[in-house]
Write a protein that holds these residues in place. Structure first.
Motif, PDB file in Angstrom:
ATOM      1  N   PRO A 110      35.735  28.160  48.784  1.00 34.68           N
ATOM      2  CA  PRO A 110      36.727  28.687  49.726  1.00 34.68           C
ATOM      3  C   PRO A 110      38.018  27.868  49.751  1.00 34.68           C
ATOM      4  O   PRO A 110      39.103  28.423  49.861  1.00 34.68           O
ATOM      5  CB  PRO A 110      36.016  28.599  51.082  1.00 34.68           C
ATOM      6  CG  PRO A 110      34.571  28.604  50.751  1.00 34.68           C
ATOM      7  CD  PRO A 110      34.435  27.907  49.436  1.00 34.68           C
ATOM      8  N   MET A 111      37.899  26.532  49.616  1.00 33.59           N
ATOM      9  CA  MET A 111      39.104  25.705  49.606  1.00 33.59           C
ATOM     10  C   MET A 111      39.931  25.946  48.346  1.00 33.59           C
ATOM     11  O   MET A 111      41.140  25.761  48.338  1.00 33.59           O
ATOM     12  CB  MET A 111      38.734  24.219  49.700  1.00 33.59           C
ATOM     13  CG  MET A 111      38.574  23.729  51.122  1.00 33.59           C
ATOM     14  SD  MET A 111      37.778  22.140  51.227  1.00 33.59           S
ATOM     15  CE  MET A 111      39.007  21.090  50.554  1.00 33.59           C
TER      16      MET A 111
ATOM     17  N   TRP B 116      30.131  26.914  50.412  1.00 37.48           N
ATOM     18  CA  TRP B 116      30.718  26.946  51.751  1.00 37.48           C
ATOM     19  C   TRP B 116      32.017  26.165  51.877  1.00 37.48           C
ATOM     20  O   TRP B 116      32.799  26.392  52.791  1.00 37.48           O
ATOM     21  CB  TRP B 116      29.713  26.417  52.796  1.00 37.48           C
ATOM     22  CG  TRP B 116      28.466  27.221  52.855  1.00 37.48           C
ATOM     23  CD1 TRP B 116      27.200  26.798  52.555  1.00 37.48           C
ATOM     24  CD2 TRP B 116      28.336  28.608  53.200  1.00 37.48           C
ATOM     25  NE1 TRP B 116      26.306  27.821  52.696  1.00 37.48           N
ATOM     26  CE2 TRP B 116      26.972  28.944  53.096  1.00 37.48           C
ATOM     27  CE3 TRP B 116      29.252  29.587  53.595  1.00 37.48           C
ATOM     28  CZ2 TRP B 116      26.499  30.225  53.365  1.00 37.48           C
ATOM     29  CZ3 TRP B 116      28.781  30.854  53.858  1.00 37.48           C
ATOM     30  CH2 TRP B 116      27.415  31.161  53.745  1.00 37.48           C
ATOM     31  N   ILE B 117      32.225  25.167  51.014  1.00 43.57           N
ATOM     32  CA  ILE B 117      33.416  24.323  51.185  1.00 43.57           C
ATOM     33  C   ILE B 117      34.345  24.408  49.964  1.00 43.57           C
ATOM     34  O   ILE B 117      35.516  24.756  50.091  1.00 43.57           O
ATOM     35  CB  ILE B 117      33.022  22.838  51.384  1.00 43.57           C
ATOM     36  CG1 ILE B 117      32.007  22.702  52.506  1.00 43.57           C
ATOM     37  CG2 ILE B 117      34.277  21.985  51.604  1.00 43.57           C
ATOM     38  CD1 ILE B 117      32.491  22.116  53.772  1.00 43.57           C
TER      39      ILE B 117
ATOM     40  N   MET C 216      37.540  16.843  53.824  1.00 39.14           N
ATOM     41  CA  MET C 216      36.684  18.020  54.019  1.00 39.14           C
ATOM     42  C   MET C 216      35.408  17.888  53.172  1.00 39.14           C
ATOM     43  O   MET C 216      34.322  18.257  53.614  1.00 39.14           O
ATOM     44  CB  MET C 216      37.425  19.296  53.627  1.00 39.14           C
ATOM     45  CG  MET C 216      38.513  19.683  54.591  1.00 39.14           C
ATOM     46  SD  MET C 216      37.844  20.142  56.209  1.00 39.14           S
ATOM     47  CE  MET C 216      39.311  20.826  56.958  1.00 39.14           C
TER      48      MET C 216
ATOM     49  N   GLU D  10      33.998  15.130  52.301  1.00 41.90           N
ATOM     50  CA  GLU D  10      33.137  14.135  52.950  1.00 41.90           C
ATOM     51  C   GLU D  10      32.442  14.745  54.170  1.00 41.90           C
ATOM     52  O   GLU D  10      31.258  14.499  54.410  1.00 41.90           O
ATOM     53  CB  GLU D  10      33.967  12.920  53.366  1.00 41.90           C
ATOM     54  CG  GLU D  10      33.094  11.777  53.871  1.00 41.90           C
ATOM     55  CD  GLU D  10      33.909  10.613  54.396  1.00 41.90           C
ATOM     56  OE1 GLU D  10      33.642   9.484  53.984  1.00 41.90           O
ATOM     57  OE2 GLU D  10      34.804  10.816  55.241  1.00 41.90           O
ATOM     58  N   MET D  11      33.185  15.567  54.916  1.00 43.12           N
ATOM     59  CA  MET D  11      32.578  16.243  56.068  1.00 43.12           C
ATOM     60  C   MET D  11      31.403  17.104  55.588  1.00 43.12           C
ATOM     61  O   MET D  11      30.317  17.060  56.162  1.00 43.12           O
ATOM     62  CB  MET D  11      33.640  17.111  56.767  1.00 43.12           C
ATOM     63  CG  MET D  11      33.181  17.889  57.980  1.00 43.12           C
ATOM     64  SD  MET D  11      32.385  19.443  57.573  1.00 43.12           S
ATOM     65  CE  MET D  11      33.759  20.390  56.939  1.00 43.12           C
ATOM     66  N   GLY D  12      31.624  17.844  54.513  1.00 41.85           N
ATOM     67  CA  GLY D  12      30.557  18.690  53.973  1.00 41.85           C
ATOM     68  C   GLY D  12      29.352  17.870  53.564  1.00 41.85           C
ATOM     69  O   GLY D  12      28.213  18.228  53.857  1.00 41.85           O
ATOM     70  N   ARG D  13      29.615  16.741  52.920  1.00 40.50           N
ATOM     71  CA  ARG D  13      28.518  15.889  52.446  1.00 40.50           C
ATOM     72  C   ARG D  13      27.762  15.263  53.619  1.00 40.50           C
ATOM     73  O   ARG D  13      26.562  15.010  53.536  1.00 40.50           O
ATOM     74  CB  ARG D  13      29.105  14.791  51.545  1.00 40.50           C
ATOM     75  CG  ARG D  13      28.116  14.347  50.523  1.00 40.50           C
ATOM     76  CD  ARG D  13      28.661  13.460  49.459  1.00 40.50           C
ATOM     77  NE  ARG D  13      27.579  12.582  49.044  1.00 40.50           N
ATOM     78  CZ  ARG D  13      27.542  11.293  49.263  1.00 40.50           C
ATOM     79  NH1 ARG D  13      28.537  10.694  49.862  1.00 40.50           N
ATOM     80  NH2 ARG D  13      26.499  10.584  48.874  1.00 40.50           N
TER      81      ARG D  13
ATOM     82  N   ARG E  13      25.252  24.342  48.202  1.00 43.86           N
ATOM     83  CA  ARG E  13      25.782  24.730  49.514  1.00 43.86           C
ATOM     84  C   ARG E  13      27.223  24.255  49.683  1.00 43.86           C
ATOM     85  O   ARG E  13      28.056  24.960  50.249  1.00 43.86           O
ATOM     86  CB  ARG E  13      24.919  24.138  50.631  1.00 43.86           C
ATOM     87  CG  ARG E  13      23.604  24.860  50.797  1.00 43.86           C
ATOM     88  CD  ARG E  13      22.788  24.257  51.912  1.00 43.86           C
ATOM     89  NE  ARG E  13      21.389  24.614  51.769  1.00 43.86           N
ATOM     90  CZ  ARG E  13      20.405  24.023  52.406  1.00 43.86           C
ATOM     91  NH1 ARG E  13      20.643  23.026  53.225  1.00 43.86           N
ATOM     92  NH2 ARG E  13      19.164  24.408  52.232  1.00 43.86           N
ATOM     93  N   GLN E  14      27.504  23.070  49.188  1.00 43.58           N
ATOM     94  CA  GLN E  14      28.878  22.562  49.322  1.00 43.58           C
ATOM     95  C   GLN E  14      29.854  23.385  48.489  1.00 43.58           C
ATOM     96  O   GLN E  14      30.975  23.644  48.916  1.00 43.58           O
ATOM     97  CB  GLN E  14      28.934  21.099  48.893  1.00 43.58           C
ATOM     98  CG  GLN E  14      28.373  20.188  49.973  1.00 43.58           C
ATOM     99  CD  GLN E  14      28.326  18.745  49.555  1.00 43.58           C
ATOM    100  OE1 GLN E  14      29.295  18.224  49.042  1.00 43.58           O
ATOM    101  NE2 GLN E  14      27.194  18.114  49.748  1.00 43.58           N
TER     102      GLN E  14
END
Lengths: 268, 253
Positions: free
Chosen positions: A186-187, A182-183, A165, A167-170, A178-179
């Protein structure tokens, strides 16, 4: 402590009956404790062991006397502010360790073991020496005791993050802010929530010590006053109040939020 | 055709293992390029190199005329697993990619409109508010395709996106991705380990060797789409690919 799961053999009672039996035995246990307390208090002077009825009267007084209620509210404020401070600082320090590997040993190998090993009484004394007898000292001592719990919990959350996840964000954006928003945060919600829940419980234990030694208000100070005047029933009443507040907050507010979080995060 | 991605003598090593040894190839603007190679040769890693998620030890990667480190905004990924956030519904997951890339530069209503139109495009117009757990594997992968397209990249990098799907869904998704490619005109770099998938999708197929990885051959496929995989041109290409990958006699799917 381990709990064994009751086995259900053919012909035995269904699980609901077992649960009921467990509840009944719990009620019997509590009633027996009160009976023992009542019996013991009848044979002891009230200054050592006040009777349940006497403690109940004091407990009622806590709610009816505005001065006592103010002490309770002050303690609640101390706990809430300390938990929030420890939470924000703990998450910030854990994030520093996450983004700067070089700090990992300093944070988890030096800072948290040091904070963990130094007792709350030690911090309360230091706070009294450094800041005097006031609310700031209470909040400082409580926050610093809660801080390692917050760092370790948040750090564990960060270590358990799903790397795919991240890596997806990056791949979509390189901005750390932002990461995080948003990522990462929340995780980490389940861990962050567990941190607040844990700190709230421990916070009540620590805040009493801190108020007792360096507080100008709060239930700890009330206990100190009660001790000086031999109001043992007041000490019992304050203990009962804290027990009820912590139990109700944990069972009604935190447990409900945790249940919602679990549903949300189990969707995968 | 002009090259939009160029890898020039790229070398990457992890500790003592050499992954790429002076690897060079280019991808043309607007083309559908498939990368095939033996298991573990670094196909997925290659996409990370192109997208600057992994640096190179030697050589250069140029994307849209700039070094890869400065061109990541030209690229979006579709990963092997959809990598959707479980607490966001399909629409919110498509919005997430835009939030990460554009921040406040794109308004929420714009992001929502974009997400909705792309979810319509990938056939999920009725499932916008379903959470990932409520979607099938193919539907989740469609959401991740919509998420990639929503940031309007010039290049979409796809890392075996259909490998976890059942055979029927995989076939349908291949047809759909060709349609999406035609409609959007993006450059697609598609990693696969299936020869037939490459034959059905690609304008060109880059065949990689085992480690240390280099390009064995690049095969152009001119057959019109939709393709008949049993046709003579694709049969010849299949035989060549099988030979290069050491799979002679192996029948795919």
């Amino acid at each position: 402590m381990s709990m064994s799961t009751p086995s259900i053999s053919p012909g035995s009672k269904p699980p609901l009956a077992v649960l009921t039996a467990r509840r009944v035995s719990t009620v019997i246990f509590v009633v027996a404790l009160f009976a023992l307390w009542q019996w013991y208090s009848m044979n002891m002077p009230p200054v050592l062991i006040p009777s349940p009825a006497r403690v109940f009267d004091r407990f009622a007084e806590l709610w009816t006397d505005p001065r006592n209620l103010a002490y309770a509210i002050d303690s609640l404020v101390h706990v809430v502010v300390s938990v929030l401070l420890a939470f924000v600082l703990g998450v910030a320090i854990a994030l520093l360790g996450y983004y700067f590997d070089v700090l990992d040993l300093a944070i988890y190998g030096r800072l948290t073991p040091f904070l963990n090993s130094f007792s709350s009484i030690g911090w309360a004394f230091l706070a009294m020496i450094w800041f005097g007898v006031n609310e700031g000292s209470v909040i400082f001592a409580t926050t610093i005791v809660l801080l390692p719990f917050a760092i370790i919990n948040a750090g564990t959350g960060l270590r358990e993050l799903d790397r795919e996840m991240i890596e997806m964000g990056r791949s979509f954006g390189r901005g750390a802010r932002r990461q995080i928003i948003w990522i990462i945060l929340p995780m980490m919600f389940p861990y962050l929530f567990a941190t607040i829940r844990l700190c709230f419980g421990i916070g009540w234990q620590v805040v009493l010590t801190a108020e007792l030694l360096c507080g100008s208000s709060g239930l700890g100070m009330l206990i100190n006053l009660a001790r000086q005047r031999y109001w043992t029933d007041m000490v019992f009443a304050v203990a009962a109040l804290i027990l009820i507040v912590v139990y109700l907050t944990d069972r009604i507010i935190f447990a409900a939020i945790q249940q919602r979080l679990r549903r949300r995060y189990e969707l995968t | 055709m002009t090259a939009i991605i160029e890898l020039d003598n790229v070398s990457v090593a992890f500790q003592r293992e050499v992954v790429y040894d002076r690897l060079s190839f280019s991808v043309n603007d607007g083309e559908f390029l498939c990368i095939v190679g033996p298991s573990g040769c670094g196909k997925s890693t290659l996409l990370r190199v192109i997208g600057d998620l992994l640096g190179v030890d030697m050589g250069g990667v140029t994307v849209a005329g700039s070094p890869a480190a400065k061109a990541w905004q030209e690229i979006a990924y579709v990963f092997q697993s959809p990598r959707l956030l479980p607490w966001r519904d399909a629409e919110a997951n498509v919005i997430l990619g835009q939030q990460l890339r554009f921040g406040r530069a794109r308004s929420m209503s714009e992001m929502r409109d974009k997400a909705r139109s792309l979810l319509e495009l990938v056939g999920l117009g009725r499932d916008m508010h379903k959470y990932p757990a409520m979607l099938s594997g193919g539907e989740r992968q469609r959401v991740s395709i919509a998420r990639a397209l929503a940031v309007e990249p010039r290049i979409v990098l796809m890392d075996e996106p259909f490998s976890a799907l059942d055979v029927t869904t995989r076939r349908r998704m291949r047809t759909e991705i060709v349609e999406i490619w035609k409609k959007t005109g993006k450059t697609i770099v598609f990693v696969t380990h299936e020869i037939d998938e490459a034959l059905e999708l690609a304008d060109r197929v880059v065949v990689l060797s085992a480690k240390p990885t280099r390009v064995l051959e690049t095969i152009s496929i001119a057959a019109a789409r939709p393709r008949n995989l049993a046709g003579p041109e694709l049969n010849a290409a299949r035989a060549r690919l099988s030979h290069l990958l050491g799979l002679s006699g192996h029948h795919q799917e």
